[in-house]
Scaffold this active site. Structure first.
Site: not given
Ligand code: AGP
Length: 607
Positions: A487, A480, A73, A503, A99-100, A602
């Site tokens: 997304e 939400e 990613w 407002h 990763n990082g 994710k």
């Molecule tokens: C939510 O649908 C997203 N995938 C994203 O906002 C996610 O909730 C956020 O990155 C936090 O992830 P976490 O709960 O694993 O910390």
């Protein structure tokens, strides 16, 4: 975030790696690659695109029994074959996956270039391979250990050396890495879903720990060569939980799974006799819980919105001042920690960098921070001062759905616990308990009638702007819902408090910007109806999520999604389901990559 798999054993390494990477696809990625040790040569095969594209270029006869794999990613360097992992040094002797983010990679790269190293990619990760190669003096683990003192940033790394066939060294600092212990085979992975098909026996590495594996052995040690005894833990998930089980998408499966996942979240935690919640893991005595004067909830994304529901419940029912803060803001605001405040961090993955670093900063300042996580053994779960697992089972789709309803379940239980310790009567507590216990069946009713929502998605999916509006306890649900639509369908959507629309945002209203209103039959219903009328007066199209039988609402809006009538305190559960479905069906209508939306991961393990 990037996915890592490593394997040493008797099996075909390329198959094990590709299968493991496939199970990590849900983390989101844009390129992938593997390296296999074949007759003491390190063969690297990698490319931009999906695992299926990579598979097409992996030779059938690639016969090796140790190797590493990666899904990337992108953080540094554009998405192309060159920047895909694994990365190799000039000599072709060191190959690694990472990763990082390495923060000081440019300085190291400049120095190595002066020493004659040539770089093929634009990534920070490739620099690590060259650095380890420059430090190698016959022992890979030692070279990795030395490099750790020179690297600044976050990394989970798996690395091989041509002169040490059948050996892989892993090192962790800020990005997760787990060791899988098989029978005559060993695994490394960024998360357990990559190896669950092979073993349930795992060891979670902590930051600044190193592991060296061969097919039959593993050794864990620290940066100072001290061997570390690590606890072997057993993964509590079953393989089918990380598979689609006949659903087209993981998101679909996880939406439909919510009646069961909510039951798992509250199982054994509702005390009907006391009309209260029972939460092990808080690591606080009743007296300590009674002394809490303020609660802060820190999170990101969907978890933040779940935290907003929690804060509203805690303040309105338990009468404890409660607020939410974005994790990414907390870390750098130099927060003032109040001695009698209790902090919660909420994270499905338990690896979100923003949330992890915020927790560490709060702990540095003396805060007690409890974690509300889903992934057992995750970094936040392990480093927090206690906490509660939401038990929603693995959430694979990038868009969080069942985790949200399981997270708010924990907040309902926490609210009951703290409220009943204070002034909430048994009778009032029992009313809330009854309402919670009816939720799974009420959600099933909504899930049985999705045709209306699907037809609304067909009708509205080509609008390019949406407003989501809710009030009070459902304001965060509106936020939400807007996030879900954004997304996975890529339609721009904003969540607002219904009253707030006048407002400013009402300037956006015309026939091209639909509004979706949440209209529970609570004390604010009439005010929300006024807000709807303000929008209708300006030719705005309105979809309402309303309570069955509310014909007044049906008479003033363009479309209605009905939900069962219940105690207003639990409407967030029932309101969010139609919003998840609406986003899901819009994404289908627009042929989006529902489980792996573009640009998203994710678990965002980088800042
Ligand atoms: C939510 O649908 C997203 N995938 C994203 O906002 C996610 O909730 C956020 O990155 C936090 O992830 P976490 O709960 O694993 O910390």
């Amino acid at each position: 975030m990037c996915g890592i798999v490593g394997y040493c054993g008797p099996g075909p390494a390329s198959e094990v790696l590709l299968e493991g990477l496939k199970r990590l696809e849900y983390r989101g990625y844009d390129s992938a690659g593997i390296c296999v040790d074949v007759d003491d040569e390190l063969k690297v095969i990698k490319k931009k695109g999906k695992i299926k594209d990579l598979k097409e270029i992996v030779p059938e006869d690639l016969d090796g029994h140790s190797g590493i794999g990666h899904t990337r990613w992108a953080t540094h360097g554009e998405v192309n074959d060159r920047n895909a992992h694994p990365h190799m040094d000039d000599s072709g002797k060191v190959v690694l996956v990472h990763n990082g983010i390495i923060e000081n990679y440019e300085g190291i790269k400049r120095r190595l270039k002066k020493e004659g190293h040539t770089f093929l990619s634009d990534t920070d990760s490739e620099v690590i391979a060259h650095l380890i190669a420059s430090l190698y003096q016959g022992n890979l683990e030692a070279a990795v250990r030395k490099s750790a003192f020179l690297l600044k940033g976050t990394y989970g790394i798996a690395v091989m050396h041509r002169d040490e066939p059948g050996t892989i060294v892993g090192i962790r600092n800020g990005s997760p890495l787990v060791l899988g212990i098989g029978d005559g085979e060993m695994f490394l992975a960024s998360d357990v879903t990559a190896i669950l098909a092979h073993t349930k026996q795992v060891v979670y590495l902590e930051d600044k720990e190193i592991v060296t594996i061969t097919a039959d052995t593993y050794r864990t040690s620290d940066y100072y060569e001290q061997e570390i005894e690590k606890k072997i833990e057993s993964i509590g998930w079953e393989l089918e939980q990380i598979e689609k089980d006949g659903y087209e998408y993981f998101m679909e499966k996880e939406i439909w799974e919510q009646p069961e996942s909510i039951l798992r979240a509250v199982q054994g935690r509702i005390d009907r006799e006391g009309a209260t919640g029972h939460l092990g893991g808080l690591n606080m005595t009743p007296r300590q819980l009674l002394n809490i004067k303020r609660i802060y909830i820190v999170a990101a994304g969907t978890s933040f919105y779940a935290g907003m529901v929690g804060a509203f419940l805690l303040e309105s029912i338990a009468r404890i001042p409660a607020s939410t803060e974005l994790a990414s803001e907390v870390r750098y605001k130099n927060p003032v920690v109040e001695p009698d405040a209790l902090y919660f961090v909420v994270s499905q993955s338990g690896e979100t960098a923003d949330t992890l670093y915020a927790m560490r900063e709060l702990q540095r300042k003396g805060a007690t921070v409890l974690g509300i996580c889903n992934v057992v053994g995750s970094t936040i779960a392990r480093e927090s001062d206690g906490g509660v697992y939401i038990h929603s089972g693995p959430e694979i789709a990038v868009a969080s759905t069942k985790a949200f309803t399981s997270q708010i379940s924990v907040f309902y239980l926490l609210t009951l616990l703290l409220a009943r310790m204070r002034h909430l009567s048994f009778e009032d507590g029992l009313e809330i308990v009854d309402a919670i216990e009816k939720v799974p069946d009420q959600i099933k009713k909504i899930l049985e009638k999705t045709d209306t929502i699907r037809s609304l998605a067909k009708k509205y999916a080509r609008y390019t702007n949406f407003l989501f509006l809710g009030r009070g306890l459902n304001y965060s649900v509106a936020l939400e819902g807007a996030l879900k639509l954004k997304e996975i369908s890529y339609i721009h959507a904003e969540g607002y408090s219904s009253a707030e629309i006048k407002h400013g945002p009402i300037a956006l209203i015309n026939e091209t910007t639909p509004s979706l209103f949440l209209v529970p039959d609570d004390k604010l219903r009439d005010k929300v109806i006024n807000n709807i009328k303000e929008v209708k007066a300006r030719s705005g199209k309105v979809i309402a999520v309303a309570v069955e039988g509310d014909n007044e609402v049906a008479g003033i809006v363009d479309d209605v999604i009905w939900i069962p009538k219940t105690n207003p305190v639990v409407y967030p559960y029932l309101m969010v389901i139609p919003l998840q479905l609406f986003a899901y069906y819009c994404a289908l209508e627009l042929h989006r990559d529902v489980d792996q939306p573009r640009n998203l991961a994710k678990s965002v393990t980088v800042e």
